[in-house]
Every structure is written in C-alpha cells, then in structure tokens.
Write an enzyme that holds these catalytic residues in place. Structure first.
Site, short mmCIF file in Angstrom:
data_model
loop_
_atom_site.label_atom_id
_atom_site.label_comp_id
_atom_site.label_asym_id
_atom_site.label_seq_id
_atom_site.Cartn_x
_atom_site.Cartn_y
_atom_site.Cartn_z
N CYS A 24 10.22 4.67 0.57
CA CYS A 24 11.33 5.01 -0.32
C CYS A 24 11.07 6.34 -1.03
CB CYS A 24 11.48 3.94 -1.39
SG CYS A 24 11.61 2.29 -0.73
N ARG A 45 10.27 11.13 4.92
CA ARG A 45 9.39 10.01 4.58
C ARG A 45 9.79 8.74 5.30
NH1 ARG A 45 6.70 10.63 -0.35
NH2 ARG A 45 6.81 8.40 -0.65
N TRP A 66 13.52 2.29 2.03
CA TRP A 66 12.88 1.78 3.25
C TRP A 66 12.69 0.30 2.99
CZ3 TRP A 66 8.27 -0.53 4.87
CH2 TRP A 66 7.93 -0.36 6.21
N ASN A 113 10.60 2.40 -6.34
CA ASN A 113 9.72 2.37 -5.16
C ASN A 113 8.61 1.38 -5.44
OD1 ASN A 113 11.20 4.49 -4.20
ND2 ASN A 113 9.57 6.01 -4.33
N GLY A 114 8.19 0.63 -4.44
CA GLY A 114 7.09 -0.32 -4.65
C GLY A 114 7.58 -1.75 -4.43
N GLU A 165 -5.69 8.37 19.73
CA GLU A 165 -4.69 9.19 19.05
C GLU A 165 -3.55 9.58 20.02
OE1 GLU A 165 -3.62 9.97 16.29
OE2 GLU A 165 -2.55 11.85 16.52
N LYS A 172 0.31 8.69 19.28
CA LYS A 172 1.34 9.72 19.18
C LYS A 172 2.48 9.43 20.14
CE LYS A 172 0.72 11.44 16.50
NZ LYS A 172 -0.07 11.71 15.32
N GLU A 214 4.55 6.24 18.97
CA GLU A 214 5.33 6.30 17.73
C GLU A 214 6.56 7.20 17.85
OE1 GLU A 214 3.53 8.00 14.19
OE2 GLU A 214 2.28 9.31 15.39
N HIS A 223 -12.94 -3.98 31.85
CA HIS A 223 -13.15 -5.24 31.14
C HIS A 223 -11.85 -5.93 30.79
CE1 HIS A 223 -17.46 -4.61 30.88
NE2 HIS A 223 -17.19 -3.35 30.61
N LYS A 251 6.52 8.36 6.32
CA LYS A 251 5.48 9.39 6.29
C LYS A 251 4.30 8.98 5.43
CE LYS A 251 3.67 13.38 7.18
NZ LYS A 251 3.02 13.48 8.49
C1 F6R Z 1 0.62 8.84 12.79
C2 F6R Z 1 0.54 8.93 11.35
C3 F6R Z 1 0.04 7.75 10.59
C4 F6R Z 1 -0.81 8.22 9.39
C5 F6R Z 1 -1.23 7.01 8.54
C6 F6R Z 1 -2.13 7.41 7.39
O1 F6R Z 1 1.06 10.03 13.36
O2 F6R Z 1 0.90 9.92 10.77
O3 F6R Z 1 -0.68 6.89 11.40
O4 F6R Z 1 -1.92 8.90 9.86
O5 F6R Z 1 -0.08 6.39 8.02
O6 F6R Z 1 -1.52 8.35 6.57
P1 F6R Z 1 -2.35 9.27 5.60
O7 F6R Z 1 -3.17 10.19 6.41
O8 F6R Z 1 -1.31 9.98 4.79
O9 F6R Z 1 -3.20 8.35 4.76
#
Ligand code: F6R
Length: 613
Positions: free
Chosen positions: A2, A27, A79, A105-106, A486, A490, A493, A509, A608
């Site tokens: 949010c 976000r 959100w 928010n929260g 990673e 990527k 997502e 395995h 985000k």
């Molecule tokens: C993936 C991504 C998330 C963040 C995770 C941690 O592309 O961005 O997996 O890496 O939510 O976020 P931070 O680094 O802000 O703690």
C-alpha cells in the site's frame, strides 16, 4: 504494498495527491482512493475505485468537477490483505458520521475484537477491512482535539501501521503516525507533503523527515510537530535526498525495468566511486563504522535477507569464505527471526535489503540487535528504516529502483559485498597482491556490465524463440548456483512462466524427471570452475530432448555441441561472473515477458517493498 500520500498547503491537493499516487504505483496495488476537504461545502469528498490510478482519475472527473481548489487531502493505493480488492474496501475509510477520514498501511491484528466492541457501541461497518476500525475508533475518542483522538485510538491497536488522518472539523491539519510501516514528511515552503515512500515527495522538496515507530505527527501547511507515544515533543533531523526527478521517470525506455537494467554500468560505477583503494589493495566503506581491529575480530558472518537480496547474500557467502576466510551463513530473514538463532560474540550480522523496509528483514535486524550482535546493513533507499536502525551500513547509491523486479539493486549489492569481502579479507589473510587484483577487476566492472548489455539484440532473439514455453529450469554450480536461482525468480515473477533454479548437481536427484521437449533448460556454463560438470548436465538434458540455452563465456566455441542456443558473456573472473550472468538473465526475462504481454513494471500480486509479513 500500500501507498499513502497526504497534502496540506496552498496548492490543489487533488493534483498533488494523484501525482504522488502515480509515483507510488510501482510498489504494487489493486485499488486506490482519496479524500479531500471541500471548502465550499465544509465536507470531505471521498472517491475510490478498484483498479489503477487511471480509473481513479476518470472517477474524479465525474464525481469532483473542477472549480473548487481543495487545499488538504489524503490518498492511498491499496494492496489487499483483509477483504477483496474492490471499491468498498479501498481506502480512505470514513468514520460513522463522515467527519474523519483515514488511510492505513499495515495490519491491525486485533481488529476483530475492536470491531465487535464498536458494533456493540452502535458503529456500523461498510468494508471488510481491518483499517475501518481505526476511523471509528478516532471518532469515538474525539473530544475536540484531533491529535489526542488519533493517539488514543492508536493506543488500542495491536499490529503495524503507517497512517494519515484528516477531519472536516480541523481542515487545516493532517495527523500521521507510524508503527512498523514507513511515513516520510517533505519539508516545503507553505505546504507539507506526507508519503509512505519518498518517491512521492522528491518532486516537491529534497528535505525529508522520517517518522520513527511511535511518532505522531501533526502537520499544517507551515508547521510540523512530532510527539512521541508518551506525548513528548521530539525534534527529528531532516535528511537530504539527492535523487533527481529524471531518475524516477522512464527516460525514453518502454519500462522502468529496462531502464534500470541499462543503468547498471553507471549504478555499479556509483557504488564503487571513491571506495576502491588500488594502492592498498582494499576498499573503504565508511558507513560500516568499524575499525580494523573490530573487523579483524569478526570470526563469523550471518547474512539475513529475502527474495533477490537473499540470492545476493548467497553470493556474499562465497565471497566472504573465498576472500576473507570467514565462515558465513545465510538465513532467510523470516526463518532467522522465528528460530532463536545462535549469535556468538564475534558474529557480525549483515542485513541486505534494497528498500530497507522489508518486514521480515527489519524484524531479523531487531532480533539480532536484541541479542547484542554487531549489525550492518546494505540498503539502497536512503533513510530507510533498516538503514536508520542499524546505524552502520552501506548504501548502494544505485538511484531509485522503480520496476518491481530487482535489477540494478542486485548487481550493486554483489558489488558492495565484494568490497566488504575485500575489506574483511585484507584485515584477515588476503594478500595485498590479491587485493589489488580484485580492486582492478572491480574498477573494470562497469565496462563488463556494458559488454553484457551490448548482447541485447542477441538475447532478444533467444527470447523470441523461447517465449511460448510454460516451464523453464535454470542450473548452475558454485557462484552460478545463486545466479541460477535468481534467473528463475526473475523469469517467473515478470513473465509468469513457471521457472525453477537448481544446483546443477541436484538435477539428477529428482528434477530431471520433469525434463522433456517442453521444458527449456538454461545452463550457466561459464569458463569458471565447475563448467565441465555443468556441460555434462546439459548433455544429459539434451538426451531427453530438452531445449538447452547455455549462458557461456564468449569465444569458447566448444559449448556449441552442448546446447541449442548461446548467450555470450565476456571473459571475467569467477567472483564477477554472477553479475554478468544476472544482467543477461534480466534481459532474457524482460524480452520474454514483453512478448507475452505482461505488466512488466508491476507484475500481478507483487509489491516493491514487502512491509507486512
Ligand atoms: C525480486 C525482488 C524481491 C525482493 C525482496 C526483498 O525481483 O525484487 O524478491 O528482492 O522482496 O526486497 P528488499 O531487497 O527490498 O528487502
């Protein structure tokens, strides 16, 4: 997650808030709304809708015809946590009489008990949210003083919040408060802008005050007062934010993600600027605030992080063990916070978080500090909670990352980790000669990153060929193992392709059972230790008709016999290979997602910064 924007001043609050909400779109959200005080009627006009800010703007056109300048208001992007993402559940929420409007928010953990009590006292609810209780509680506590009413309402709440409140009875002030969910206040001339994220503030001012947990802010156009939860006035220093507005715009790119992928050479250059000491064969990261003696005493490192930052942490483990000889453990932050972890006197805990706001990483930091550990952080967002609470830490200086997917953040996190490993190494057993070599390579890293970006057209051609598959595997060994994890994250997502990352040795395995002609395998087979074994794994996959893409070192043509397609990476040492590979994976994922018509900068269900558990 949010987002909140609040405005009081001489300008049109509606314009400022809508533009701020646009800045917070990155976000992740599913509905939006705002409340504005109307000086003509003396009432609060509230408009909300499910969907995107564009839809909110259309509703505003119909419901709030222009002509009245509304000088105060609050807005929100939601959100969903409690209740479906629809118009009724969108914020702001009004109190029973409509005198008070809140955005939150929260999560209010005791909302059921509070709701039952309010219902018994004659209040009625229109939404399924936990937040609506707060609007009613404020009304119930109101005795003529808005700040006091908000304070009294918050005293009854268990959980986390970042809130803004306005009332038609006090149309000159916004009350904001924070407990676990960020609130920042932009200090401007004759106006005050409040937001949950500085990207909604930087177009108005570069001076920002961050609320701490327990703070309650009363803001008018020309004054701000912060009280502690014990009602004691507190002076909080403003932080200077050196973002320029161009950094939070797309600058001609189709998506923020592509812009941020391309920013990596300059972001890495910024992350290393002034921090590499070639002569001494080391680096200096002043933010660590540790003397050589303190560093030399560290005999264990424990890294906590989530998501992509967790994969950077895994690469950090290899770096600390290979170059500093310090046993290093990586723990998912939620796992750490709930496991009663062992922290010995010479353990250094390191928290990695791009946003500096991730709830689990923040809680892990607090738990580690409670246990008396030395806690360092690596964050990107200046003034973020983790950066402030650890007090000792290193900023990436990567500039704002707006695309939901982490791109330039991970390459800068690994860059900083390499410099930290160098510093720890040089105070332990790493020779000056070896240190100089590492510094030399690090100073060439921006050029290396650019060389990977120069492969964009070739990578796009590979993306064209594989965009229609619904599954994919990534495999790698050593430094390439976290890079495989990673790559899969990527891809899944942003393109919604089901992708898994495995250690190459794990294939046999179990996962190999799933390999067939419909599951392409991306093998990280650079010319670094482990390559030959990974090439054997590629062969095993091909024997099962699996299409194989190799990410390989340029010029090593023998890879051709192990794969169907090649993405070439410049020759580089093992410790820098993950950054090069990750950049190639980002481009591959981006172009696949683009071909599949996905919402690249705001993938479904993602946020985000994950500020709730
Ligand atoms: C993936 C991504 C998330 C963040 C995770 C941690 O592309 O961005 O997996 O890496 O939510 O976020 P931070 O680094 O802000 O703690």
């Amino acid at each position: 997650m949010c987002g909140i924007v609040g405005y009081v001043g001489n300008n049109n609050a509606q314009k400022v808030i809508v533009s701020g909400l646009h800045r917070l779109e990155y976000r992740g959200y599913d509905s939006a709304g705002l409340s504005l005080w109307n000086p003509d009627t003396g009432e609060l006009d509230t408009v909300k809708t499910s969907g995107k800010i564009g839809e909110l703007e259309s509703c505003l056109e119909h419901e709030l015809p222009p002509g009245t300048t509304r000088p105060i208001g609050i807005g929100h992007t939601r959100w969903a946590t409690h209740g479906a993402p629809n118009q009724v559940n969108a914020h702001p929420h009004l109190s029973q009489t409509g005198d008070f409007s809140i955005v939150h928010n929260g999560i209010i953990e005791n909302y059921s008990a509070l709701k039952s009590r309010l219902l018994a006292n004659g209040f009625s609810f229109t939404s399924d949210t936990d937040s609506e209780v707060l609007a009613h509680l404020i009304e119930q506590c109101y005795d003529g003083d808005l700040t006091r009413a908000v304070t009294a309402a918050l005293e009854q709440i268990e959980g986390t919040y970042g809130i803004c409140v306005i009332s038609k009875l006090h149309p000159d002030k916004i009350i904001a408060a924070r407990q676990g969910s960020p609130i920042a206040v932009g200090i401007c001339h004759n106006e005050t802008v409040i937001a949950s994220d500085i990207s909604a503030i930087v177009q108005h001012t570069d001076r920002v005050v961050f609320l701490n947990d327990g703070d309650i802010l009363t803001a008018t156009a020309d004054d701000t007062e912060i009280l502690s939860h014990k009602n004691v006035p507190i002076a909080r220093e403003a932080t200077l934010i050196d973002w320029d507005i161009g950094q939070i715009e797309k600058g001609g790119f189709d998506h923020f993600m592509l812009k941020e992928i391309h920013e990596q050479p300059s972001a890495i250059a910024n992350a290393t600027r002034g921090r590499l000491l070639l002569k001494e064969g080391t680096a200096k990261l002043d933010g660590m605030k540790m003397t050589s003696r303190e560093i030399s005493r560290v005999d264990r490192i424990l890294i906590v992080a989530c998501g992509t930052s967790l994969y950077a942490a895994m690469i950090g483990k290899y770096l600390f063990e290979d170059y500093a000889d310090i046993p290093t453990e990586v723990q998912q932050a939620a796992e750490f916070r709930y496991r009663n972890p062992i922290i010995e006197p010479n353990t250094c805990v390191l928290a990695i978080s791009q946003s500096g706001e991730t709830a689990d990483t923040l809680a892990a930091v607090r738990e580690a500090m409670r246990k008396g550990a030395e806690v360092l952080s690596i964050c990107n967002v200046v003034g973020s909670t983790i950066a402030r609470e650890t007090g000792r830490g290193v900023y990436l200086h990567a500039g704002p990352e707006i695309g939901v997917a982490s791109t330039k953040a991970i390459s800068c996190q690994i860059t900083i980790l390499t410099m930290m490993a160098l510093i720890f190494g040089r105070t332990h057993r790493l020779s000056m000669q070896k240190g100089r070599e590492i510094v030399d390579y690090l100073s060439q890293l921006p050029k290396l990153a650019q060389k990977v970006l120069d492969q964009e057209t070739a990578i796009q051609a590979v993306a064209d060929k594989y965009a229609s598959y619904e599954n994919a595997f990534f495999i790698g060994r050593g430094y390439m193992y976290p890079a495989a994890l990673e790559g899969a994250l990527k891809l899944k997502e942003i393109s919604y392709i089901h992708a898994e990352g495995y250690h190459a040795a794990e294939l046999k395995h179990g996962p190999i059972a799933l390999l067939n002609g419909d599951v392409p395998l991306i093998g990280l087979a650079l010319n670094i230790p482990g390559r030959n074994k990974t090439c054997s794994n590629l062969q095993e996959a091909r024997a099962r008709n699996t299409p194989v893409i190799a990410i390989a070192t340029e010029g090593h043509r023998d890879i051709e016999k192990h794969c169907d397609d090649i993405i070439q990476i410049p020759e580089c040492p093992e410790f820098l290979a993950p950054i090069c590979v990750i950049i190639a994976e980002q481009l591959l994922s981006y172009y696949i997602a683009k071909l599949r018509g996905c919402e690249i900068d705001q993938p479904r269900n993602l946020a985000k910064s994950v500020t709730v558990e």
